[in-house]
Scaffold this motif. Structure first.
Motif: not given
Lengths: 216, 332
Positions: B110-127
């Motif tokens: 859960v924590m690793n996916f949560e960080m990934a979601g935040e990073m993906a949104a910040a880096d690439s704007g993918v929803r």
């Protein structure tokens, strides 16, 4: 009196923590075998070895505490996995935000750095006092750091007080029932074991005191 | 420890080499340890990613392909993958319609996916949206724990929601459906033996010849209780009763999966399913579709888990939709 902490001393802190997880790795894994999945020591050794590889030469090339701590956080996040990767990684990423471009930290800045890190851990792991987690070592450690500064001690004295309080906090996790993480599935069966995350967190604060003592 | 491996530390890397050799319809990124479809889905469709520690095969890599996942992120054995793997996979599979992360409820995942979601949104704007599965009834009091674990319903969810994404539904609809599937599924597992993690070299726990662990997790975590070994009919009761007492499955069709944990032969799984089916019928559960075999495993552990999902006509239609993966294939 130790008045300020340089980026080089922060690197010494990391190096000292790396040495500590190597020395205590088997112990951390034994604690984790009892109430978790038996990989805490190995994971932190892998992570801190990667960190020291990544920050080699950082002092001369970059210079800012924020840049250093951000690199540490990202390296932990991408090399450790499990729960400790995001938790320790978030600690350093938030700590980096608190220090920013500074190249030297006074005692208040060190406290702000540690507090930001702990707030990051709370935000990521949702832990509260008494849940039998890293928080139970770090929170009393940071409280002791703040009290020591208020009573006029220097940053080294504060770090030593923090390390002592974190060790007490670690020991105080033994009778607790785990309420977070994989140990929580054990319920009552988690009683009687020290939390491995609290144990490694106590090492982190002890490493800070050691690095400051060595820096004079 | 006797295993078909070279070195314990190379198990995942070596297994991924085998996957790419065996499946030309898949593309394996060996650096990031991500399994993709060789032929990406059409532009404008929602993409699905899952991932987790290895050792549960065919979950998740075996469910990458048409009608199910777009990518699977592989962690070390029983260790969550890291956010950089998930960010890479998210960026690669996005077809402009967003990405659903399917995460089993374990603290690390859960924590690793949560960080990934935040990073993906910040880096690439993918929803990115996330569904966390938590169907394991063995964890009773979720207020005082990290919550129920995500187990068997994850397989059914990846199939059903994968079909919905393939039809072109948008991310909100795909997310809603995935949450509904999770809420309507319950699982319970039991172990006859421990498993041996290659890096550890010895069994994770001792389980005497005359005992079994009821409510075991898929990493060999302890379950509800250790009880005397019993016959298959009684084991079936101990698996089915907690599921049926946790959710009312009457009044509609259900999908039932009986999954082996990796070390139990198919003849025993079918034998156990025969007992499960009798109990479900007696309880008024109308079994519309069935899956029996190794679908969510725990290395070489002997034992099985039962998952029951409350379905409806729409869910059954999506279940029957074409799928072409290493682990499940029909209709194509």
């Amino acid at each position: 009196m130790t008045e300020s902490v340089s980026v080089a001393t922060l690197v010494d802190w990391l190096s000292s923590f790396r040495d500590a997880v190597h020395e205590q790795g088997t112990y951390l894994t034994e604690l984790d075998s009892a109430i978790g999945d038996a990989d805490h020591g190995a994971n932190l050794i892998r992570g801190m070895d990667a960190v020291m590889g990544a920050v080699a030469g950082e002092v001369s090339t970059v210079g800012s505490a924020g840049d250093l701590l951000k690199k540490v956080g990202m390296t932990l996040v991408t090399s450790v996995g499990g729960a400790s990767g995001p938790l320790y990684g978030t600690f350093f990423l938030r700590a980096a935000t608190a220090t920013g471009d500074a190249t030297s930290l006074d005692a208040a800045a060190v406290l702000a750095m540690l507090r930001a890190g702990l707030e990051g851990i709370v935000a990521r792991g949702k832990a509260e006092a008494g849940d039998k987690t890293m928080y139970d070592a770090l929170a009393p450690g940071l409280d002791a750091f703040a009290s020591a500064l208020e009573s006029g001690r220097d940053v080294l004295g504060a770090a030593e007080a923090a390390a002592d309080a974190a060790a007490d906090g670690r020991d105080a996790t033994e009778p607790l029932i785990a309420l977070k993480g994989r140990a929580s599935y054990l319920g009552e069966r988690s009683v009687g074991h020290i939390d491995p995350g609290a144990a490694s967190s106590a090492l982190l604060l002890r490493a800070l005191a050691d690095a400051l003592a060595a820096a004079g | 420890m006797k295993k078909l491996i070279n070195k314990p530390e190379d198990v995942l890397a070596d297994a991924l080499k085998g996957v790419s050799e065996a499946h030309p319809e898949l593309r394996v990124d060996h650096q990031h340890r991500v399994i993709y479809r060789a032929q990406p889905k059409d532009h404008g469709k929602v993409a699905l990613i899952s991932g987790g520690g290895s050792g549960h095969e065919p979950l998740h890599g075996g469910f990458v392909g048409v009608g199910m996942l777009d990518a699977a992120c592989c962690g070390e054995v029983f260790t969550s993958p890291t956010p950089d793997q998930m960010v890479e996979a998210t960026t690669v599979v996005d077809q402009g319609a967003g990405v659903l992360h399917i995460v089993k409820n374990y603290t690390g995942d859960v924590m690793n996916f949560e960080m990934a979601g935040e990073m993906a949104a910040a880096d690439s704007g993918v929803r990115v949206e996330t569904v966390v599965t938590d169907d394991d009834v063995a964890v009773q009091d979720s207020t005082w724990t990290a919550g129920r674990r995500g187990v068997g319903v994850t397989v059914l969810l990846e199939k059903i929601v994968g079909a919905a994404a393939e039809e072109g539904r948008d991310l909100d609809a795909v997310l809603d459906l995935s949450k509904r599937i999770n809420a309507q599924g319950r699982s319970m597992g039991m172990a006859l033996t421990s498993c041996t993690v290659p890096a550890a070299g010895k069994p994770t726990f001792d389980l005497p010849e005359d005992q079994m662990e009821m409510g075991v997790g898929i990493h060999g975590e302890p379950g509800r209780k250790r009880v005397p070994l019993a016959g298959a009919a009684e084991i079936a009761e101990q698996l089915v009763d907690p599921i049926l007492s946790d959710l009312d499955f009457q009044g509609g069709p259900s999908i039932v999966m009986l999954s082996g944990l990796g070390g139990t032969p198919l003849i025993e799984l079918y034998l156990l399913y025969g007992e499960v089916a009798v109990l479900l019928e007696k309880a008024g559960v109308q079994v519309a579709r069935t899956l029996v075999g190794d679908y969510i495993t725990s290395l070489d552990m002997a034992g099985a888990s039962v998952t029951v999902l409350k379905a409806d006509d729409e869910i059954l239609r999506l279940w029957d939709a074409p799928v072409k993966t290493a682990g499940l294939r029909w209709g194509l």
